[in-house]
Write a protein that holds these residues in place. Structure first.
Motif, PDB file in Angstrom:
ATOM      1  N   GLY A 179      47.954  44.873  38.725  1.00  0.00           N
ATOM      2  CA  GLY A 179      46.917  43.606  38.866  1.00  0.00           C
ATOM      3  C   GLY A 179      47.140  44.976  36.834  1.00  0.00           C
ATOM      4  O   GLY A 179      48.098  45.014  36.040  1.00  0.00           O
ATOM      5  N   ASN A 180      45.557  43.768  36.196  1.00  0.00           N
ATOM      6  CA  ASN A 180      45.615  43.755  34.404  1.00  0.00           C
ATOM      7  C   ASN A 180      45.619  44.943  34.356  1.00  0.00           C
ATOM      8  O   ASN A 180      45.421  45.904  35.391  1.00  0.00           O
ATOM      9  CB  ASN A 180      44.749  42.909  34.318  1.00  0.00           C
ATOM     10  N   ASN A 688      32.999  38.318  42.712  1.00  0.00           N
ATOM     11  CA  ASN A 688      33.994  38.540  43.126  1.00  0.00           C
ATOM     12  C   ASN A 688      35.250  38.213  43.633  1.00  0.00           C
ATOM     13  O   ASN A 688      34.285  37.803  44.655  1.00  0.00           O
ATOM     14  CB  ASN A 688      33.956  40.383  43.817  1.00  0.00           C
ATOM     15  N   SER A 690      38.604  37.092  46.097  1.00  0.00           N
ATOM     16  CA  SER A 690      39.950  37.501  46.888  1.00  0.00           C
ATOM     17  C   SER A 690      40.804  36.016  47.677  1.00  0.00           C
ATOM     18  O   SER A 690      40.074  35.401  48.339  1.00  0.00           O
ATOM     19  CB  SER A 690      40.685  38.557  47.694  1.00  0.00           C
ATOM     20  N   PHE A 704      45.262  38.523  46.407  1.00  0.00           N
ATOM     21  CA  PHE A 704      44.823  37.366  45.236  1.00  0.00           C
ATOM     22  C   PHE A 704      44.005  38.012  45.429  1.00  0.00           C
ATOM     23  O   PHE A 704      43.192  37.640  45.344  1.00  0.00           O
ATOM     24  CB  PHE A 704      45.699  36.571  45.168  1.00  0.00           C
ATOM     25  N   TRP A 705      43.573  38.980  43.990  1.00  0.00           N
ATOM     26  CA  TRP A 705      42.012  39.418  43.805  1.00  0.00           C
ATOM     27  C   TRP A 705      41.127  39.353  42.479  1.00  0.00           C
ATOM     28  O   TRP A 705      42.033  39.853  42.152  1.00  0.00           O
ATOM     29  CB  TRP A 705      41.851  40.546  44.225  1.00  0.00           C
ATOM     30  N   GLY A 706      40.621  39.075  42.063  1.00  0.00           N
ATOM     31  CA  GLY A 706      39.535  39.892  40.613  1.00  0.00           C
ATOM     32  C   GLY A 706      38.128  40.242  41.039  1.00  0.00           C
ATOM     33  O   GLY A 706      37.263  39.455  42.377  1.00  0.00           O
ATOM     34  N   LYS A 707      38.187  41.066  40.224  1.00  0.00           N
ATOM     35  CA  LYS A 707      36.237  41.786  40.003  1.00  0.00           C
ATOM     36  C   LYS A 707      35.772  41.396  39.094  1.00  0.00           C
ATOM     37  O   LYS A 707      36.399  41.454  37.605  1.00  0.00           O
ATOM     38  CB  LYS A 707      36.208  42.958  40.306  1.00  0.00           C
ATOM     39  N   LEU A 709      34.294  38.828  37.649  1.00  0.00           N
ATOM     40  CA  LEU A 709      35.370  38.058  37.457  1.00  0.00           C
ATOM     41  C   LEU A 709      34.413  36.645  35.925  1.00  0.00           C
ATOM     42  O   LEU A 709      35.111  36.306  34.693  1.00  0.00           O
ATOM     43  CB  LEU A 709      35.339  36.909  38.018  1.00  0.00           C
ATOM     44  N   LYS A 733      36.507  42.857  33.951  1.00  0.00           N
ATOM     45  CA  LYS A 733      37.073  42.272  34.612  1.00  0.00           C
ATOM     46  C   LYS A 733      38.059  42.621  34.669  1.00  0.00           C
ATOM     47  O   LYS A 733      38.948  42.384  34.157  1.00  0.00           O
ATOM     48  CB  LYS A 733      37.354  40.066  33.845  1.00  0.00           C
ATOM     49  N   THR A 734      38.547  42.793  36.407  1.00  0.00           N
ATOM     50  CA  THR A 734      39.982  42.812  36.774  1.00  0.00           C
ATOM     51  C   THR A 734      40.512  41.966  37.427  1.00  0.00           C
ATOM     52  O   THR A 734      39.644  41.438  38.257  1.00  0.00           O
ATOM     53  CB  THR A 734      39.803  44.764  37.584  1.00  0.00           C
ATOM     54  N   TYR A 735      41.751  41.863  37.889  1.00  0.00           N
ATOM     55  CA  TYR A 735      42.895  41.401  38.640  1.00  0.00           C
ATOM     56  C   TYR A 735      43.761  42.105  38.750  1.00  0.00           C
ATOM     57  O   TYR A 735      44.464  42.137  38.008  1.00  0.00           O
ATOM     58  CB  TYR A 735      42.853  39.690  37.970  1.00  0.00           C
TER      59      TYR A 735
END
Length: 743
Positions: A179-180, A688, A690, A704-707, A709, A733-735
């Protein structure tokens, strides 16, 4: 979502239950093939369907934990009604359920209002003794006082974490995630038989990432993470008797260079602009960046073991014995304001170490005859905690406030014991009507020894009689004392259940909970060190409806409650000494409504929503300084909170049902950080999503996911300091992407 909207939705749904459950609208599962997942819970100390359990429970399954990337208490709290968590450091997790808030578990004698249990073993020190979620079967969030069955008596509610167990069918799974913020997560498990009667399971998880912010003074990461956990389990099942034994051992550690930047913003309730807020603005310092002149850290190491024995001791009854042990260590070091002096008014470096060790034992006998109208539980519980805490605070430069200069040391060694006997009896009067009554007697015995010393008191070159940031002592002065206190309580519970048909269960309950008293952390004087604060108690009145409608395609659960809360243990920051003082807040009245609903629209589409509305106010609260907070809203208690989401499974070409898209949005109302209802975190929402790809019959999957956003900036803790607000922020933001392989 407003109070009126929540009430309208809940009451309208309840009013439609009878019509929806009529025979004319029902079809069999076989005819339709679409239904809401059945969930088994153990909150009543025996396995039962979630829909048959007469209390407000949110159960998060293994699949939901995985898809929503719920890895700790913080990520769990966002989507659960009436549940929130704030966190100023890795050792200061403050849980709140229905307005009942666990203030910072700082002093060695303190205990949380919301209890956390792992496989029914109580975790008394959440900061240093509790690590990430991994390889779980489910998590149960049980709302309201739990004063009878859950081992340790808790006044606000309970988080019950159920780990995945060994199986006699071989299987395993491995996951790698990128992830980032340079995030790398690995995890997995393997399970299977060792002999015909012995099975094992080993699971692990690692999480590593760079910082969400930077210490621009030292050019280093802050709010980063390095963590790893491992758990091993052995399950023995006797070949010819109803006996099994489960042995679990675990180890976990994590480290971060400061859990969150202390970002100073202007306090709108103090005239003028705060010194540190003005400095950050003038130097264009970002909200997640820090300026501490010293390196900061949070480190925890924990290890534990439990042994569970289940034995069908005679026909119609099962004996369960659960022995638990946990030992951990947490160390923290940070600059109190996160900036040197000048421009800060004070430059002090605070560090502390906490070492708790816990032993617990529960033995209970549970009836095991589903054909009998009578069921019962009797048991005993004992837990002992040895908690050692050592604090130091050093003024590293001369400061603008003479009272905040010098060096002090503080130590506290506490011996905490709690014992209880409990019982519960339920009786089915008819097939539709059941009554249950329970009672628990709890006795707490807390004692220990504490020492405080002012090593020096420079006071900008001259002694001023106050040692840095806590003690009203001059250089070379100290005090030492022994302390002890006992408290006890009887906490009853009564439940009435009525089931008009197979689809609906209505219940009403009255329950009491109890939380023991304690002492303030780092009292300013010897006289203050002798003063304990009282236990807190809550009585909860609840009416609920649980329903599975339209042939289990629609699940709707609603609870309405009112709580009388007495002698609340409320912590406040005293700016003059940068210390916290605990007061018993008299009484509070809390009432609210909660709902959770899931709709299986088609085989591929599922919708869900949950929400809560709280009216949580101090009924009578005048603190030790004479401030009157009566009528104010309880801190850390949003008036409304809701979560809405959807999951859609679909296929492309020959990849039938290979894709799964999931998204949810959570929002909570403004919360106040203190009883005076001034500083607050405004309402905010988190988005969020995915997308999972798993071809038919494939052993691998890609997610593939993002929280967060929308990259919402929100505080997870805040406090005032001479015209400034010291803010701690939640994750940005994390992904990323997860690759999993099951075998």
């Amino acid at each position: 979502m407003t109070r009126q909207a929540l009430i309208w939705l809940a009451t309208s749904a309840v009013g439609a239950l009878t019509l929806a459950a009529s025979p004319a609208t029902a079809q069999t599962s076989g005819e339709r093939g679409v239904s809401v997942e059945e969930i088994i819970v153990t909150a009543g100390r025996r396995e039962s369907r979630l829909q048959d359990t007469p209390t407000a429970i949110s159960a998060v399954t293994e699949e939901a934990l995985d898809r929503s990337r719920i890895v700790d208490l913080g990520t769990l709290s966002s989507s659960i009604p009436s549940f929130s968590m704030t966190e100023g450091s890795g050792l200061a997790k403050e849980l709140s359920i229905r307005g009942v808030t666990s203030v910072r578990i700082v002093d060695a004698t303190a205990e949380p209002s919301v209890g956390v249990f792992v496989d029914e073993v109580y975790i008394s020190r959440m900061g240093s003794a509790f690590t990430d979620f991994f390889d779980l079967e489910r998590v149960e969030v049980i709302r309201g006082p739990q004063g009878v069955l859950l081992g340790k008596n808790v006044v606000g509610g309970a988080i019950s974490v159920i780990t995945a167990k060994p199986k006699f069918e071989p299987s395993g799974k491995a996951t790698v995630s990128l992830g980032n913020y340079d995030a790398v997560m690995t995890g997995g498990y393997v399970t299977g038989p060792l002999t015909d009667n012995l099975a094992a399971r080993v699971a692990f998880q690692t999480r590593n990432r760079s910082g969400y912010g930077e210490n621009i003074a030292l050019r280093s990461d802050i709010d980063d993470l390095k963590s790893h956990q491992v758990r091993a389990e052995l399950l023995y099942k006797a070949p010819s008797t109803d006996f099994q034994a489960l042995l679990t051992v675990d180890y976990g550690a994590n480290e971060t260079h400061g859990s969150a930047a202390r970002h100073m913003t202007d306090d709108p309730f103090t005239a003028g602009t705060g010194t540190l807020a003005a400095y950050r603005i003038a130097n264009n310092i970002g909200p997640r960046d820090g300026t501490s002149p010293q390196a900061e850290y949070v480190r925890t190491v924990g290890r534990g073991a439990s042994l569970r024995l289940d034995w069908g001791v005679f026909e119609g009854a099962k004996l369960t014995a659960i022995s638990g042990w946990r030992s951990s260590k947490g160390t923290v070091g940070y600059n109190q304001l996160g900036i040197g002096s000048p421009p800060g008014l004070v430059d002090t470096y605070y560090s502390y170490t906490e070492r708790p060790e816990t032993w617990s034992q529960e033995v209970r006998l549970v009836s095991d005859n589903p054909e009998s109208p009578l069921d019962w539980i009797v048991g005993v519980f004992h837990q002992g905690d040895d908690v050692t805490r050592f604090d130091s605070n050093v003024a590293t430069t001369n400061t603008a406030i003479a009272a905040l200069d010098g060096t002090f040391l503080y130590s506290n060694k506490a011996d905490l014991k709690t014992s209880a006997v409990f019982g519960q009896v339920g009786y089915k009067i008819t097939d539709e009507l059941k009554v249950t009554g329970g009672l628990r007697y709890t006795k707490d015995d807390k004692s220990g020894h504490r020492t405080a010393a002012c090593l020096e008191d420079r006071g900008k070159g001259l002694p001023d009689g106050v040692c840095v940031a806590a003690l009203a002592l001059a250089g070379g002065q100290s005090f030492s004392l022994d302390y002890s206190e006992e408290w006890d309580a009887v906490t009853p519970q009564g439940i009435v259940e009525y089931r008009p048909n197979e689809q609906i269960m209505v219940y009403g309950s009255v329950a009491k909970g109890f939380k023991g008293g304690g002492w303030d952390h780092i009292p300013a004087t010897l006289a203050g060190a002798r003063i304990s604060y009282d236990p807190e108690k809550a009585t909860n009145y609840e009416l609920g409806v649980k329903s599975d409608l339209f042939d289990r395609r629609l699940r709707l659960n609603v609870a309405i409650f009112k709580m009388d809360y007495t002698d609340l243990q409320v912590q406040q920051l005293v700016v003059e000494c940068l210390c916290t003082v605990t007061s018993n807040a008299g009484t509070a009245k809390i009432k609210g409504i909660e709902f959770e609903t899931t709709l299986a629209v088609t085989e591929g589409l599922t919708l869900w929503a949950s929400g809560s509305w709280l009216d949580a106010k101090y009924d009578r609260f005048v603190d030790s300084a004479g401030n009157n907070f009566s009528g104010n809203q309880l801190q850390r208690s949003p008036k409304y909170k809701y979560d809405i989401g959807a999951e859609y499974e679909f296929g492309l070409g020959s990849w039938e049902e290979a894709f799964s898209l999931r998204a949810n949005y959570t929002k909570q109302d403004k919360i106040y950080w203190s009883p005076n209802n001034t500083i607050s975190q405004k309402a905010y929402g988190l988005l969020n999503a995915s997308l999972r790809v798993q071809p038919p019959e494939a052993a691998w999957s890609l997610t593939f996911w993002g929280k967060n956003l929308t990259d919402e900036l929100y505080s997870v803790a805040s406090q005032t300091f001479f015209g400034d607000l010291m803010n701690y922020y939640g994750p940005p933001k994390t992904y990323g992407v997860d690759l999993s392989y099951a075998f």
